[in-house]
Design a protein around this motif. Structure first.
Motif, PDB file in Angstrom:
ATOM      1  N   PRO A   1       0.293   6.456  -7.035  1.00 54.67           N
ATOM      2  CA  PRO A   1      -0.921   7.243  -6.751  1.00 54.67           C
ATOM      3  C   PRO A   1      -2.151   6.354  -6.648  1.00 54.67           C
ATOM      4  CG  PRO A   1      -0.107   7.686  -8.982  1.00 54.67           C
ATOM      5  CD  PRO A   1       0.931   6.858  -8.300  1.00 54.67           C
ATOM      6  N   ARG A   2      -2.817   6.440  -5.522  1.00 54.65           N
ATOM      7  CA  ARG A   2      -3.997   5.611  -5.277  1.00 54.65           C
ATOM      8  C   ARG A   2      -5.264   6.229  -5.841  1.00 54.65           C
ATOM      9  NH1 ARG A   2      -3.042   0.326  -3.582  1.00 54.65           N
ATOM     10  NH2 ARG A   2      -0.797   0.402  -3.291  1.00 54.65           N
ATOM     11  N   SER A   3      -5.178   7.477  -6.248  1.00 54.84           N
ATOM     12  CA  SER A   3      -6.369   8.182  -6.714  1.00 54.84           C
ATOM     13  C   SER A   3      -6.245   8.567  -8.173  1.00 54.84           C
ATOM     14  CB  SER A   3      -6.604   9.449  -5.879  1.00 54.84           C
ATOM     15  OG  SER A   3      -7.665  10.223  -6.412  1.00 54.84           O
ATOM     16  N   THR A   4      -7.373   8.503  -8.853  1.00 51.26           N
ATOM     17  CA  THR A   4      -7.460   9.104 -10.178  1.00 51.26           C
ATOM     18  C   THR A   4      -7.205  10.604 -10.057  1.00 51.26           C
ATOM     19  OG1 THR A   4      -8.997   9.512 -12.003  1.00 51.26           O
ATOM     20  CG2 THR A   4      -9.942   9.340  -9.842  1.00 51.26           C
TER      21      THR A   4
ATOM     22  N   ASN B   1      -8.541   1.138   2.059  1.00 51.28           N
ATOM     23  CA  ASN B   1      -7.367   0.817   1.252  1.00 51.28           C
ATOM     24  C   ASN B   1      -7.473   1.367  -0.166  1.00 51.28           C
ATOM     25  OD1 ASN B   1      -6.197  -0.542   3.381  1.00 51.28           O
ATOM     26  ND2 ASN B   1      -6.906  -2.568   2.720  1.00 51.28           N
ATOM     27  N   ALA B   2      -8.421   2.279  -0.427  1.00 58.45           N
ATOM     28  CA  ALA B   2      -8.622   2.866  -1.752  1.00 58.45           C
ATOM     29  C   ALA B   2      -8.838   1.798  -2.808  1.00 58.45           C
ATOM     30  CB  ALA B   2      -7.450   3.770  -2.124  1.00 58.45           C
ATOM     31  N   GLY B   3      -9.502   0.740  -2.421  1.00 55.68           N
ATOM     32  CA  GLY B   3      -9.784  -0.348  -3.340  1.00 55.68           C
ATOM     33  C   GLY B   3     -10.181  -1.583  -2.569  1.00 55.68           C
TER      34      GLY B   3
ATOM     35  N   ARG C   1      -1.179  -2.852   7.211  1.00 51.05           N
ATOM     36  CA  ARG C   1      -1.143  -1.409   7.427  1.00 51.05           C
ATOM     37  C   ARG C   1      -0.502  -1.102   8.776  1.00 51.05           C
ATOM     38  NH1 ARG C   1      -4.851   1.439   4.342  1.00 51.05           N
ATOM     39  NH2 ARG C   1      -3.642   3.234   5.069  1.00 51.05           N
ATOM     40  N   ASP C   2       0.329  -0.067   8.775  1.00 52.46           N
ATOM     41  CA  ASP C   2       1.064   0.344   9.968  1.00 52.46           C
ATOM     42  C   ASP C   2       0.400   1.565  10.591  1.00 52.46           C
ATOM     43  OD1 ASP C   2       2.882   1.169  11.893  1.00 52.46           O
ATOM     44  OD2 ASP C   2       4.639   0.755  10.653  1.00 52.46           O
ATOM     45  N   LEU C   3      -0.114   1.410  11.816  1.00 48.79           N
ATOM     46  CA  LEU C   3      -0.767   2.510  12.535  1.00 48.79           C
ATOM     47  C   LEU C   3       0.121   3.085  13.625  1.00 48.79           C
ATOM     48  CD1 LEU C   3      -4.104   0.624  13.450  1.00 48.79           C
ATOM     49  CD2 LEU C   3      -3.341   1.352  11.202  1.00 48.79           C
ATOM     50  N   SER C   4       1.332   2.588  13.733  1.00 49.07           N
ATOM     51  CA  SER C   4       2.126   2.825  14.935  1.00 49.07           C
ATOM     52  C   SER C   4       2.471   4.284  15.173  1.00 49.07           C
ATOM     53  CB  SER C   4       3.416   1.987  14.885  1.00 49.07           C
ATOM     54  OG  SER C   4       4.198   2.338  13.749  1.00 49.07           O
ATOM     55  N   THR C   5       2.531   5.081  14.108  1.00 44.66           N
ATOM     56  CA  THR C   5       2.911   6.489  14.294  1.00 44.66           C
ATOM     57  C   THR C   5       1.748   7.457  14.119  1.00 44.66           C
ATOM     58  OG1 THR C   5       3.558   6.669  11.966  1.00 44.66           O
ATOM     59  CG2 THR C   5       5.277   6.035  13.541  1.00 44.66           C
ATOM     60  N   ALA C   6       0.574   6.938  13.784  1.00 39.74           N
ATOM     61  CA  ALA C   6      -0.583   7.813  13.565  1.00 39.74           C
ATOM     62  C   ALA C   6      -1.031   8.430  14.886  1.00 39.74           C
ATOM     63  CB  ALA C   6      -1.720   7.018  12.933  1.00 39.74           C
TER      64      ALA C   6
ATOM     65  N   PHE D   1       0.824  -1.208   0.000  1.00 36.59           N
ATOM     66  CA  PHE D   1       0.000   0.000   0.000  1.00 36.59           C
ATOM     67  C   PHE D   1       0.857   1.257   0.000  1.00 36.59           C
ATOM     68  CE2 PHE D   1      -2.597   3.337   1.961  1.00 36.59           C
ATOM     69  CZ  PHE D   1      -3.744   3.261   1.175  1.00 36.59           C
ATOM     70  N   GLU D   2       1.994   1.211   0.633  1.00 38.18           N
ATOM     71  CA  GLU D   2       2.862   2.389   0.772  1.00 38.18           C
ATOM     72  C   GLU D   2       3.991   2.382  -0.249  1.00 38.18           C
ATOM     73  OE1 GLU D   2       2.018   4.724   2.660  1.00 38.18           O
ATOM     74  OE2 GLU D   2       0.580   3.798   4.018  1.00 38.18           O
TER      75      GLU D   2
END
Length: 918
Positions: free
Chosen positions: A226-229, A350-352, A358-363, A221-222
């Motif tokens: 680009p995940r978006s149109t 996940n934009a799809g 997925r890493d949440l550790s720093t959010a 994922f990272e």
């Protein structure tokens, strides 16, 4: 009528008989288990999807379940499923609410038990009665509450990359009409659920095509891809949820139409951004004009939903620590602004439809780690989660069912509160000031006065008129919203957390319209006429001839009128008067327009169409007192990595009727720009010079954005064979040549910083102002070079809208490049030195000059700025010469979200005078 009721009864009996015999669809349930990555993400309440004999569940309809790995559906497929539900169940009604900019329909789907659906108009009328205490007494309201049902509006798919909710809502709809569970039955019987399945179908279809074309099956994922149109709607991207004050986009108009038709008691908007499920209440500060009842409902409902998710053993649900609750321009705030209750969720997406670690550790949210246990997050997630599309579906659906269940259990309370909030607003209008707002029809820009009146009406606010004024009386149910829109805001300086968006929205200041708040009604109220149609200022033509004068006051419609003159008659001659001049006893300010070689019919049509006053005369003005206007060929530049603000610019130009050409990196690289364009506009864009020069990473290329049979939504509103890369150093050099050869480059907000960083405007340097905090506020500015054509029609001091943009400055010897400064005080290096000077003899002064103790108005008009001394005196607008041309650099955005119409004429001045800025 009896025949119709008979068939409804038969259909209901058949449905009830089939419902009793229905069984669990084990295949569907097993697929839910397969695509859910952890038992704690698997609520048991969702494992009862029935196998209905006549109503197809998503598995039967699509061949796969909702949330299946690798599967998403285009808007037409989604709408067709709801149409199938409506065909096969008497509990479903679907209706169209408008059409998008690209021609796709907006739908809403209404779900309730059969009897309620058959009497839907009755229940809609009931909530309409509760919305207005002037026609419904408290005693009548109590009776209506007992006989009514709350209408709960749930919407998904506003932001295209947030792909879970439009899929989830299909499964939820099927569950609501087929599930035998007591909780669902209670919702069916006690709540009218209104589903907006895909709020923004244009962007949704582009994103679905993007997923299948580019991101499906990517392993990490990272990975930077680009995940978006690049585009969602035709004009706006993420800001489609920032249009609630302008009501300019079709998505917003469809939301408003649904609100005023149904008067929903609660509106819940489904988004995706934070782990694992955020249920809105916000950290505050809350908007001053939201009723305390609504603020309390946010808390009660938020905590209820968190506890319901926790009751099923699902971790990661929280409230409070995200968002604030201040700005009223979100789409769902049509509810909060009109005595209803607007809420939203944020799930993890996940934009799809792929699964990722997925890493949440720093959010962090509100300063706390997303994985920390807090009073508002009783059961946090682990620092890493293996997250699937189906996990997202599970969380959102459990939350929505919990909220619908709350509405079913507290129907009378919610309805009573809905009435009470309208009553409170009305009482404030009766007992508190101001009693009215009056808008004089004769203004600097009278067309904008009419526009303000229309904007209030679009918000459901009652506006009246007499011969001279538009009038909004505050004794009305939407009084709180009226006062909010018409008076300055005061965001608390000591707020602990930064605001989520802009903090000022005072429409009279943003529109440049003078409004008076009246503490008493000193005019004839009985003589007022209600506005039930859009009003328009009709310009006047005085006299006849083939030469006319237009007195310039920075009206927004002047530039499009000039293009219209030339379009009607190519022989029309347009000139500008660069200095104040007196003609036939009239004082014409600098910037006034002389129009030659038109007839009276043409003058009348332009005056009426554009709301401009024209006067015959001016043929005697000498050629030395006028300069010819050459209307420019304008290009608006867009990147392929951030199209948000160029979309607003394109929308503004099209709404104003100003022709332009949309260009991208390939046009810059091709060169010969000066032969094609006179002006190039660089709208605000995120990032820095590196992003601007290099664009989307070339390692991902080539990446076509073209319309194909497989991806039919791509290629609009722009197309390219390869999105990767930027203009490169060649394109930047061509941009420099364009200016050197006589072109005008206009940069807005961050692009001003970028062109300074790239050395095109080398006289401009960034200013270090680390302690400055300047969220979107309306502030005062001062003209430094009032004679500049950019400032035609503007006074010596005026307000403008500015957010947390770049701050630029020149060396002291180049300060004449600064046309406008923020605030009134000079910079420290511009304060005259008054001490002793070594090497000069002290002169005897016969009279000491008196110091004037001038009191300047405050810098902040509406909103809040911390440490404003860091910005006061610095440049707001610069005119930097380069070769034969100029760079006009704004350090704010005068075309911000089609909101700050008062600021935009500086851009229109630049286009009218593009070749006269040296």
């Amino acid at each position: 009528m009896k025949k119709h009721l008979y068939f409804l009864l038969i259909a209901a009996l058949i449905f009830q008989m089939s419902a009793k015999s229905q069984t669990i669809d084990r295949n569907y349930v097993n697929k839910i288990k397969e695509f859910t990555t952890d038992e704690r993400f698997l609520p048991k309440s969702l494992l009862d999807v029935v196998d209905h004999p006549t109503i197809p569940n998503p598995l039967k309809h699509f061949g796969h379940i909702i949330g299946a790995e690798g599967h998403v559906h285009r808007s037409e497929e989604i709408f067709n499923y709801y149409k199938k539900l409506a065909e096969t169940s008497p509990m479903v009604k679907i209706q169209q609410m408008g059409v998008s900019e690209e021609g796709r329909p907006f739908y809403i789907v209404v779900i309730a038990d059969e009897n309620t659906i058959s009497e839907l108009d009755y229940f809609k009328n009931q909530t309409a009665l509760l919305s207005d205490p002037r026609i419904t007494s408290q005693e009548q309201a109590e009776k209506i509450v007992l006989e009514s049902k709350p209408i709960y509006y749930v919407s998904g798919g506003m932001h295209a990359t947030e792909m879970g909710s439009p899929e989830m809502l299909m499964e939820l709809a099927y569950r609501l009409i087929t599930s035998p569970a007591q909780e669902i039955k209670k919702i069916r019987e006690n709540v009218i659920t209104v589903i907006n399945p895909v709020m923004e179908p244009d962007g949704w279809d582009k994103q679905v095509d993007w997923y299948y074309r580019y991101t499906k099956g990517r392993e990490n994922f990272e990975d930077g891809f680009p995940r978006s149109t690049p585009y969602w709607g035709k004009y706006v991207f993420h800001d489609n949820n920032r249009d609630g004050l302008q009501v300019s986009q079709q998505i917003t108009k469809s939301i408003f139409k649904a609100f005023f038709e149904f008067h929903p008691t609660v509106m819940l908007d489904l988004h995706e951004s934070v782990p694992l499920l955020y249920i809105s209440t916000g950290t505050g500060p809350y908007n001053d004009y939201v009723d305390p009842i609504t603020q309390s409902e946010w808390q009660v409902m938020g905590n209820h939903d968190v506890s319901a998710v926790a009751a099923q053993g699902m971790p990661g649900a929280f409230t409070w620590a995200f968002y604030d609750g201040w700005w009223p321009g979100y789409g769902i705030w049509v509810a909060n602004n009109h005595n209803s209750n607007g809420r939203f969720y944020e799930t993890y997406g996940n934009a799809g439809a792929d699964t990722y670690l997925r890493d949440l550790s720093t959010a962090r949210f509100a300063g706390d780690l997303a994985t920390s246990k807090e009073w508002y997050r009783p059961d946090p997630a682990t620092p890493q989660v293996y997250w699937s599309f189906r996990n997202n579906i599970n969380y959102t659906q459990v939350g929505v069912i919990a909220s619908l269940s709350y509405a079913a259990d507290n129907a009378q309370l919610l309805l009573s509160n809905f009435y009470k909030k309208a009553y409170n607003s009305l009482e404030k209008g009766r007992k508190e000031g101001p009693k009215a707002f009056t808008i004089a029809k004769e203004q600097r820009d009278p067309a904008m006065a009419a526009y303000l009146a229309n904007q209030l009406v679009s918000q459901g606010i009652e506006v009246y008129e007499n011969e001279s004024h538009y009038v909004a009386l505050t004794e009305q149910p939407y009084r709180n919203l009226l006062v909010s829109l018409m008076t300055p805001t005061a965001y608390p300086k000591d707020a602990k957390f930064p605001p989520y968006d802009a903090i000022a929205w005072t429409l009279p200041n943003l529109y440049g319209v003078e409004v008076k708040a009246k503490d008493s009604l000193d005019f004839n109220v009985s003589g007022l006429k209600a506005l039930d149609y859009p009003v328009k200022y009709l310009g006047k033509v005085i006299g006849q001839g083939n030469t006319y004068l237009l007195t310039y006051k920075a009206q927004n419609s002047v530039l499009p009128a000039l293009y219209a003159f030339k379009s009607q008659n190519r022989n029309t001659e347009l000139s500008i008067l660069p200095k104040t001049i007196v003609v036939d006893g009239d004082t014409l300010p600098a910037g006034s327009i002389l129009i030659k070689k038109i007839n009276a019919d043409q003058a009348t049509k332009i005056a009426l169409d554009f709301g401009l006053d024209l006067k015959a005369g001016g043929s005697e003005i000498s050629t030395s007192d006028q300069k010819s206007i050459q209307l420019p060929r304008v290009a608006i530049y867009h990147t392929w990595y951030n199209t948000q603000d160029e979309g607003w610019s394109r929308y503004t130009f099209e709404e104003r009727g100003i022709p332009y050409t949309s260009i991208d990196k390939d046009v810059l690289k091709s060169g010969n720009l000066r032969s094609k364009f006179d002006v190039i506009l660089l709208p605000r864009v995120r990032g820095n010079a590196k992003n601007f020069i290099h664009g989307v990473d070339k390692k991902f290329g080539p990446m076509p954005y073209t319309k194909t049979a497989q991806f039919p939504s791509h290629g609009f509103p722009a197309s390219t064979n390869d999105m990767t890369g930027g203009p490169g150093f060649l394109g930047i050099e061509n941009l420099r040549k364009f200016v050197e050869e006589g072109g005008l480059l206009i940069t807005l907000d961050n692009t001003s910083s970028i062109i300074a960083e790239m050395g095109i405007a080398s006289e401009l340097s960034p200013v270090s102002a680390g302690s400055l905090f300047h969220p979107g506020s309306i502030v005062m500015a001062k003209a430094r070079k009032s004679g500049s054509p950019i400032l035609y029609g503007f006074p010596e001091s005026f307000n403008l809208f500015r957010g947390n943009g770049p701050l630029l400055q020149t060396d002291k010897f180049n300060r004449d490049l600064m046309l406008v400064q923020y605030g009134f005080q000079p910079l420290k290096d511009e304060v005259p030195y008054e001490g002793p000077i070594l090497g000069l003899k002290e002169k005897e002064l016969t009279a000491k000059a008196e110091k004037k103790d001038e009191k300047n108005p405050p810098y902040v008009v509406s909103g809040m700025v911390r440490n404003e001394q860091e910005i006061v005196g610095h440049g707001a607008v610069f005119n930097v010469p380069l070769g034969k041309g100029s760079i006009l650099a704004f350090t704010f955005d005068p075309l911000h979200r089609y909101l700050n119409h008062h600021d935009a004429p500086m851009v229109w001045n630049a286009l009218i005078n593009w070749d006269k800025l040296r």
